[in-house]
Motif scaffolding. Structure first.
Motif, PDB file in Angstrom:
ATOM      1  N   LEU A 622       0.831  -1.209   0.000  1.00 12.64           N
ATOM      2  CA  LEU A 622       0.000   0.000   0.000  1.00 12.64           C
ATOM      3  C   LEU A 622       0.868   1.264   0.000  1.00 12.64           C
ATOM      4  CD1 LEU A 622      -2.764  -0.932   2.626  1.00 12.64           C
ATOM      5  CD2 LEU A 622      -2.637  -1.498   0.209  1.00 12.64           C
ATOM      6  N   SER A 657      -5.715  -6.813   0.759  1.00 12.21           N
ATOM      7  CA  SER A 657      -4.923  -5.604   0.504  1.00 12.21           C
ATOM      8  C   SER A 657      -5.681  -4.607  -0.374  1.00 12.21           C
ATOM      9  CB  SER A 657      -3.583  -5.959  -0.118  1.00 12.21           C
ATOM     10  OG  SER A 657      -3.757  -6.652  -1.346  1.00 12.21           O
ATOM     11  N   LEU A 661      -6.552  -0.802   0.783  1.00  9.02           N
ATOM     12  CA  LEU A 661      -6.196   0.381  -0.011  1.00  9.02           C
ATOM     13  C   LEU A 661      -7.411   1.292  -0.208  1.00  9.02           C
ATOM     14  CD1 LEU A 661      -4.231   2.028  -1.683  1.00  9.02           C
ATOM     15  CD2 LEU A 661      -4.764   0.575  -3.647  1.00  9.02           C
ATOM     16  N   VAL A 750      -7.466  -0.434  -9.576  1.00  9.73           N
ATOM     17  CA  VAL A 750      -7.901   0.271  -8.371  1.00  9.73           C
ATOM     18  C   VAL A 750      -8.934   1.328  -8.716  1.00  9.73           C
ATOM     19  CG1 VAL A 750      -7.131   1.830  -6.554  1.00  9.73           C
ATOM     20  CG2 VAL A 750      -5.749  -0.146  -7.150  1.00  9.73           C
TER      21      VAL A 750
END
Length: 802
Positions: A622, A657, A661, A750
């Motif tokens: 991250l 993860s 994030l 993302v």
């Protein structure tokens, strides 16, 4: 860029029964190959079983759920049928060294014959030898020898008596010996008074004659003793001759019968010599039972040394033996030297030697589970020794470790000619290969079983034939087309992929058996899809009590999980609990707080020593993502604490993860995240969303929570795009997706995920490194810039104070 929302047909494979081309398993033939797929393992086993080199033993790597035992035994038994039947092995008395019994190798079935022949030999000799000693011919020859002895002895006595008489003495022969007495003129013996009355000259003369005659007497006694010795030798030779005439006939028959078998002829010669040596044991007839009321049997000679211990009997074995040892203790593998109590002492002999699995498998195949074998260190070490030396030593385990100091047997070792096949988990194979040098020297063939196979037309037909084979073999109700279609779907569920069929056939077989039970209870003539569905649900119900307890805690708000509304810096991550027989998913609330600082992203779980190495790596990624996207023109002056709320055990893996994030970006941007959407997926430093495991269990776990708390039509789960082909969700979730009550989004970046969670665009970086105003990344960049300016201000103030 808002990701892809999946359609109902994408979240579960649905097999149309009509496409199968059959109405039930009654129309399907059996699987001729016996093994579904597993070509790699079958090829390796075929090589290992047929390669004659005994340094190439086999390790079958696979879990029990893949049917490791069935696959191994099926292929081994097929090979064993084509092999010659191995030899029998017998232990016999060692006449030269009684403590080291001899091992004899005989063709299959001949061990039993030898045992019977030796027993018959002893019984015949016990009858015939006494008869021979009672025969007229023997008695005449014996009488003739004794008569000749008596004549010769009488002649010696006559000569001695004449000589004694000529000297004026009388010869007196008694059982205690011979003696001479002076005689009077009338021939009667002198008394001591008569001798004393003689003149001194006559006394002296009588004394000299007496001494000379005593010498003659002693010489005669020696001659008599020599004659008696010769008599005994003659009688002994006669007895040996008689016994040899009897024994030789029987032994010669056995020599001819067992001609060409090494070791047996020499053994029979030794038997003959020993019988002659111990002929008195055969000479006496059995004593009559003693009178009552307290019969104490008279001691009888033992004929145990002439018995044959058929140690390994292959008289009824067809082909090579296949031995599966479920409990590989030392004695079960290598045999035992048994003992019996006699007069307060433990005694043993070669007839109490018992074989182990290695002896029984000799010339064939020995199958052992690796984990079972490793539980017994002496078994494992001695098995390797047997393989390396190619000899099976039969020893007392207690003697090896120094518990017994008493004398015991040391049987001759038997050559080891079997192939050893270990079955076990691949993990055990790798551990042994890395840390046990001998293992890699002898277990050179690895047969690795696969967990799944491609779901194409060929494999599907093979799968259906395998199912039909199970049904016919176990005499179950036939499966109709709907049940077959559901079974294919269940196989995909086990595999965890739409394009794969699971090779966990024992699990599939168990489900079919349970479905057969429910169908029989309903009185159905065929197993239908609803019977299979019930069997699957009943299996789940029997094992899912821990999951229900956790769901109850969430429902009662003892575990805080929010499935509606918006919140900054908070998100629902997904994890899987694996209990061995059952696994399930559950949501976990992940929160992030930020402040000015230098520590970067702080993993609270790591600080509390509750974070595994992979999870810690995911958290460090991250910080790498933040540096790559936002700190090109400013320092990272941030302390962000990341926490799995109400988590009290070890956390590992990087599948959270991505969720971590998103919560961090929400905390930095100040934009709230919709709590009805859970996230799973690992993140790369470049912002790629990577695939994770247990995807179906995770979605199902979150769906159950949403269903309990109430579906709003906005809830769902974000998953990696690479996991879409693994979706085999339950029918109730598929129905909710079709009705728009629950959603599955697939993302690969993302940016897609943050837009779904916040409803705001992520923002694309411009050539000058900035982001468009109002985007998530713009707000994050501004926050980090603000923190950097604050840090500079504090640094200047501290410098001015100094």
């Amino acid at each position: 860029m808002a990701g892809k929302i999946l359609q109902p047909e994408e979240v579960r494979l649905k097999i149309d029964p009509k496409t199968l081309g059959v109405t039930s398993t009654e129309e399907i033939g059996i699987l001729e190959e016996r093994i579904l797929a597993q070509e790699r393992a079958v090829r390796a086993l075929d090589f290992g079983l047929n390669f004659e080199d005994l340094d190439f033993h086999i390790y079958v790597a696979g879990t029990a759920s893949l049917g490791t035992s069935y696959i191994t035994r099926s292929l081994v038994e097929l090979q064993a049928k084509e092999r010659p039947t191995p030899s029998d092995w017998c232990y016999v008395y060692n006449f030269k060294d009684p403590d080291a019994p001899r091992a004899l190798e005989l063709p299959p079935g001949r061990g039993r014959e030898l045992k019977k022949d030796m027993a018959d030999l002893v019984e015949n000799l016990k009858q015939r030898i006494p008869e021979a000693f009672e025969s007229e011919a023997y008695l005449n020859r014996k009488e003739s020898i004794i008569r000749e002895f008596n004549v010769r002895r009488a002649k010696i006595f006559e000569e001695l008596e004449q000589k004694v008489k000529a000297e004026g003495f009388i010869l007196n022969v008694e059982p205690m010996g011979m003696m001479i007495i002076p005689a009077k003129e009338d021939g009667t013996p002198m008394t001591p008074q008569d001798v004393q009355a003689l003149p001194e000259e006559k006394k002296e003369l009588l004394k000299r004659k007496s001494e000379e005659l005593q010498k003659e007497l002693n010489a005669t006694a020696r001659r008599i003793q020599q004659l008696e010795k010769e008599l005994r030798e003659q009688l002994k030779r006669l007895d040996r001759e008689i016994v040899l005439n009897v024994v030789g006939t029987y032994i010669q028959e056995l020599r001819e019968k067992y001609a060409g078998i090494p070791g047996v002829t020499s053994y029979l010669n030794e038997v003959q010599e020993d019988i002659v040596k111990h002929l008195d044991d055969f000479r006496q007839r059995p004593a009559p039972p003693p009178p009552m009321p307290f019969p104490i049997p008279a001691p009888q000679p033992s004929f145990t040394r002439y018995e044959v211990n058929v140690f390994v009997d292959n008289s009824e074995t067809k082909g090579a033996p296949v031995v599966f040892e479920p409990n590989p203790t030392y004695t079960n593998l290598f045999g035992a030297i048994e003992r019996k109590a006699q007069f307060g002492a433990l005694i043993t002999d070669f007839t109490m030697l018992k074989p182990g699995s290695l002896h029984k498998a000799n010339g064939g195949f020995l199958i052992v589970r690796a984990l079972d074998l490793l539980k017994y260190p002496f078994s494992w070490e001695n098995l390797k020794r047997a393989i390396k030396t190619r000899k099976i030593y039969l020893e007392d385990l207690a003697e090896q470790i120094g518990l017994f100091t008493t004398k015991t047997l040391k049987p001759e070792p038997i050559p080891f000619r079997a192939k050893v096949i270990l079955q076990g988990d691949p993990f055990i194979y790798h551990l042994l290969y890395l840390f046990d040098e001998t293992f890699r020297e002898v277990f050179k063939v690895k047969a690795h079983l696969d967990r799944w196979v491609d779901r194409d037309e060929l494999r599907t037909q093979q799968f259906l034939r395998a199912v039909a084979t199970m049904v016919k073999r176990d005499k179950l109700l036939p499966l109709d087309a709907t049940a077959l279609a559901r079974l294919i779907e269940f196989s995909c569920e086990l595999a965890g992929r739409q394009d794969k069929l699971s090779l966990e056939l024992p699990v599939i077989q168990d489900v079919i058996k349970e479905a057969h039970f429910w169908a029989k209870r309903e009185g159905a003539s065929q197993i239908k899809a609803e019977h299979l569905e019930r069997a699957i649900k009943e299996r789940e119900y029997r094992a899912n009590l821990p999951e229900e307890h956790i769901q109850e805690m969430i429902e009662k708000d003892l575990l805080k999980i929010q499935v509606d509304g918006y919140q900054v810096g908070s998100i629902n991550g997904l994890s899987v609990y694996d209990l061995g027989d059952y696994s399930f998913g559950r949501p976990t609330r992940i929160t992030v707080n930020i402040s000015l600082g230098k520590e970067g992203v702080v993993n609270i779980e790591r600080e509390a020593e509750l974070s595994g190495k992979i999870h810690t790596k995911g958290v460090l990624i991250l910080a790498g993502f933040l540096r790559e996207r936002f700190v090109y023109d400013k320092p990272l002056t941030l302390t962000a604490t990341l926490c799995f709320e109400q988590s009290y055990g070890l956390i590992d893996g990087d599948s959270a993860s991505g969720a971590e994030l998103f919560a961090l970006l929400s905390a930095l941007s100040g934009v709230p995240i919709y709590q009805g959407i859970a996230v799973t997926g690992s993140i790369s430093q470049k912002g790629d969303i990577q695939p994770v495991g247990g995807i179906n269990k995770k979605i199902e776990g979150f769906f159950k929570v949403c269903e309990k708390k109430g579906l709003t039509g906005k809830q769902g789960v974000i998953i990696p795009q690479a996991n879409v082909k693994e979706l085999m969700l339950k029918e109730e979730i598929v129905k909710a997706v079709a009705e728009g009550k629950f959603h599955i989004w697939a993302i690969s970046r993302v940016e897609e995920g943050i837009e779904i969670l916040t409803g705001k665009p992520a923002g694309e970086r411009r050539p000058d490194g900035t982001y468009p105003e109002g985007t998530i990344f713009y707000l994050v960049d501004q926050k980090l810039r603000e923190l950097a300016e604050l840090a500079r201000s504090f640094a200047r103030a501290e410098k001015e104070e100094k």
